[in-house]
Write an enzyme that holds these catalytic residues in place. Structure first.
Site, PDB file in Angstrom:
ATOM      1  N   LYS A   1      77.462  41.781  68.467  1.00 36.00           N
ATOM      2  CA  LYS A   1      76.106  41.480  68.036  1.00 36.00           C
ATOM      3  C   LYS A   1      76.128  40.693  66.734  1.00 36.00           C
ATOM      4  O   LYS A   1      76.899  41.002  65.825  1.00 36.00           O
ATOM      5  CB  LYS A   1      75.310  42.763  67.825  1.00 36.00           C
ATOM      6  CG  LYS A   1      73.867  42.503  67.412  1.00 36.00           C
ATOM      7  CD  LYS A   1      73.310  43.418  66.353  1.00 36.00           C
ATOM      8  CE  LYS A   1      74.047  43.562  65.090  1.00 36.00           C
ATOM      9  NZ  LYS A   1      73.384  44.362  64.052  1.00 36.00           N
ATOM     10  N   SER A   2      75.306  39.674  66.665  1.00 37.68           N
ATOM     11  CA  SER A   2      75.056  38.985  65.412  1.00 37.68           C
ATOM     12  C   SER A   2      73.662  38.404  65.474  1.00 37.68           C
ATOM     13  O   SER A   2      73.201  37.991  66.537  1.00 37.68           O
ATOM     14  CB  SER A   2      76.079  37.873  65.156  1.00 37.68           C
ATOM     15  OG  SER A   2      75.755  37.195  63.945  1.00 37.68           O
TER      16      SER A   2
ATOM     17  N   ARG B   1      77.392  32.662  64.159  1.00 33.87           N
ATOM     18  CA  ARG B   1      78.281  33.756  64.544  1.00 33.87           C
ATOM     19  C   ARG B   1      78.229  33.983  66.064  1.00 33.87           C
ATOM     20  O   ARG B   1      79.248  34.276  66.683  1.00 33.87           O
ATOM     21  CB  ARG B   1      77.880  35.041  63.821  1.00 33.87           C
ATOM     22  CG  ARG B   1      78.214  35.026  62.340  1.00 33.87           C
ATOM     23  CD  ARG B   1      79.709  35.262  62.111  1.00 33.87           C
ATOM     24  NE  ARG B   1      80.005  35.301  60.698  1.00 33.87           N
ATOM     25  CZ  ARG B   1      80.573  34.320  60.013  1.00 33.87           C
ATOM     26  NH1 ARG B   1      80.912  33.204  60.631  1.00 33.87           N
ATOM     27  NH2 ARG B   1      80.819  34.446  58.721  1.00 33.87           N
TER      28      ARG B   1
ATOM     29  N   ASN C   1      81.541  33.834  68.283  1.00 39.99           N
ATOM     30  CA  ASN C   1      81.948  34.934  69.148  1.00 39.99           C
ATOM     31  C   ASN C   1      82.031  34.525  70.618  1.00 39.99           C
ATOM     32  O   ASN C   1      82.729  35.176  71.402  1.00 39.99           O
ATOM     33  CB  ASN C   1      80.973  36.102  69.011  1.00 39.99           C
ATOM     34  CG  ASN C   1      81.028  36.772  67.654  1.00 39.99           C
ATOM     35  OD1 ASN C   1      82.006  36.623  66.919  1.00 39.99           O
ATOM     36  ND2 ASN C   1      79.982  37.505  67.306  1.00 39.99           N
TER      37      ASN C   1
ATOM     38  N   TYR D   1      67.241  51.984  71.197  1.00 38.63           N
ATOM     39  CA  TYR D   1      67.175  50.877  70.243  1.00 38.63           C
ATOM     40  C   TYR D   1      65.740  50.464  69.915  1.00 38.63           C
ATOM     41  O   TYR D   1      65.507  49.793  68.904  1.00 38.63           O
ATOM     42  CB  TYR D   1      67.918  49.649  70.779  1.00 38.63           C
ATOM     43  CG  TYR D   1      69.385  49.857  71.059  1.00 38.63           C
ATOM     44  CD1 TYR D   1      70.069  51.001  70.647  1.00 38.63           C
ATOM     45  CD2 TYR D   1      70.111  48.887  71.749  1.00 38.63           C
ATOM     46  CE1 TYR D   1      71.408  51.181  70.919  1.00 38.63           C
ATOM     47  CE2 TYR D   1      71.462  49.053  72.024  1.00 38.63           C
ATOM     48  CZ  TYR D   1      72.099  50.209  71.621  1.00 38.63           C
ATOM     49  OH  TYR D   1      73.428  50.372  71.906  1.00 38.63           O
TER      50      TYR D   1
ATOM     51  N   LEU E   1      84.278  45.076  66.772  1.00 40.25           N
ATOM     52  CA  LEU E   1      84.807  44.610  65.483  1.00 40.25           C
ATOM     53  C   LEU E   1      84.893  45.759  64.473  1.00 40.25           C
ATOM     54  O   LEU E   1      85.069  45.527  63.279  1.00 40.25           O
ATOM     55  CB  LEU E   1      83.935  43.482  64.925  1.00 40.25           C
ATOM     56  CG  LEU E   1      83.764  42.258  65.835  1.00 40.25           C
ATOM     57  CD1 LEU E   1      82.805  41.254  65.216  1.00 40.25           C
ATOM     58  CD2 LEU E   1      85.114  41.604  66.111  1.00 40.25           C
TER      59      LEU E   1
END
Length: 279
Positions: free
Chosen positions: A231-232, A237, A241, A49, A191
């Site tokens: 992840k957001s 969000r 979550n 990443y 998601l």
């Protein structure tokens, strides 16, 4: 309060975490800091990443005790050789600014690379536990036969198998094979990378429960026993979550979500049997 999942090495992992895939390095510090403020205590990153250093910076600046934050990283696809495994793990610790890591995973099995020898990579991963700097060792994207090969060769099952799983692709074969070896399942892309959020059935259940579509899907995962780390980069969000522990789906609702499975056609990520990207 976030529940924990007991692993086969007698340690525990928070069932809900925060993912950092595709979070740009320049935005990672602020994003992870916000997640920690919301209440997340399980952060998932990877060498691939490119944001480990920024995750470490956010964790160090949070003021939260190290023992209260569960950190996961993953081995880069270009580091499967034994010496590369050991060296890159040292680099991960340095970037994260920690002296130990809670969980380290082989990111992809790459069965068409390295002469198909992910067993040697697994053996190198097991070496990392010996000096106390790694608490748990696991794999990601391992298919049933991949799991069987490393268990047969070493007698040691991974603590977790992090696999793609969501309502459109339940990935039951890999999930059941993991459970046969007492391996906990972590669901990446819970998601469906956003695709499932617009599903009509999910919308109906969201209306029935008075919850957001994302909360319905994440709750479905929790009730399956999956470990998840959505992840957001938007705080609202993140909060949404995180607020999934105060309601449940009934059996009929769970069955309707189960029925959305499309098998391999529902997969949104690469096929682990053929994925060979090194980078």
């Amino acid at each position: 309060m976030v529940d924990s999942v007991k692993l086969n090495d007698s340690t525990s992992i928070p069932q809900l975490g925060f993912g950092t895939y595709l979070v740009p390095p320049e935005e990672t510090v602020a994003t992870v800091a916000a997640a920690l403020e919301v209440g997340y205590r399980h952060i998932d990153t990877a060498q691939m990443y490119g944001n480990e250093a920024q995750v470490g910076e956010a964790v160090a600046a949070s003021g939260i005790a190290r023992d209260d934050i569960y950190l996961t990283s993953k081995l880069n696809n270009s580091k499967h050789g034994r010496d590369d495994v050991l060296r890159s793990f040292d680099e991960t610790l340095e970037k994260l600014k920690v002296d130990r890591l809670d969980l380290f995973l082989i990111h992809w099995p790459l069965p068409t690379r390295y002469d198909g020898d992910f067993v040697a990579t697994w053996k190198a991963m097991l070496e990392l536990k010996e000096d106390g700097r790694l608490t748990s060792v696991g794999v990601s994207n391992f298919q049933p036969d991949h799991l069987q090969q490393i268990v047969d060769a070493t007698g040691v099952a991974p603590a977790v198998n992090q696999i793609e799983a969501h309502p459109y692709f339940r990935n039951d074969a890999a999930r059941l094979a993991s459970h046969e070896h007492a391996i906990a399942v972590e669901a990446w892309g819970p998601l469906g990378q956003g695709a499932v959020l617009k599903d009509a059935v999910i919308g109906e259940i969201a209306a029935e429960t008075g919850r957001a579509a994302s909360q319905v899907i994440l709750r479905w995962h929790l009730q399956r026993g999956d470990i998840i780390f959505p992840k957001s980069m938007r705080r609202e969000r993140m909060e949404e979550n995180f607020a999934i522990f105060d309601f449940t789906l009934n059996d009929e609702q769970v069955s309707r979500i189960d029925a959305l499975d499309q098998g391999a056609a529902g997969r949104v990520g690469p096929d682990p049997d053929t994925f060979d990207w090194i980078g």
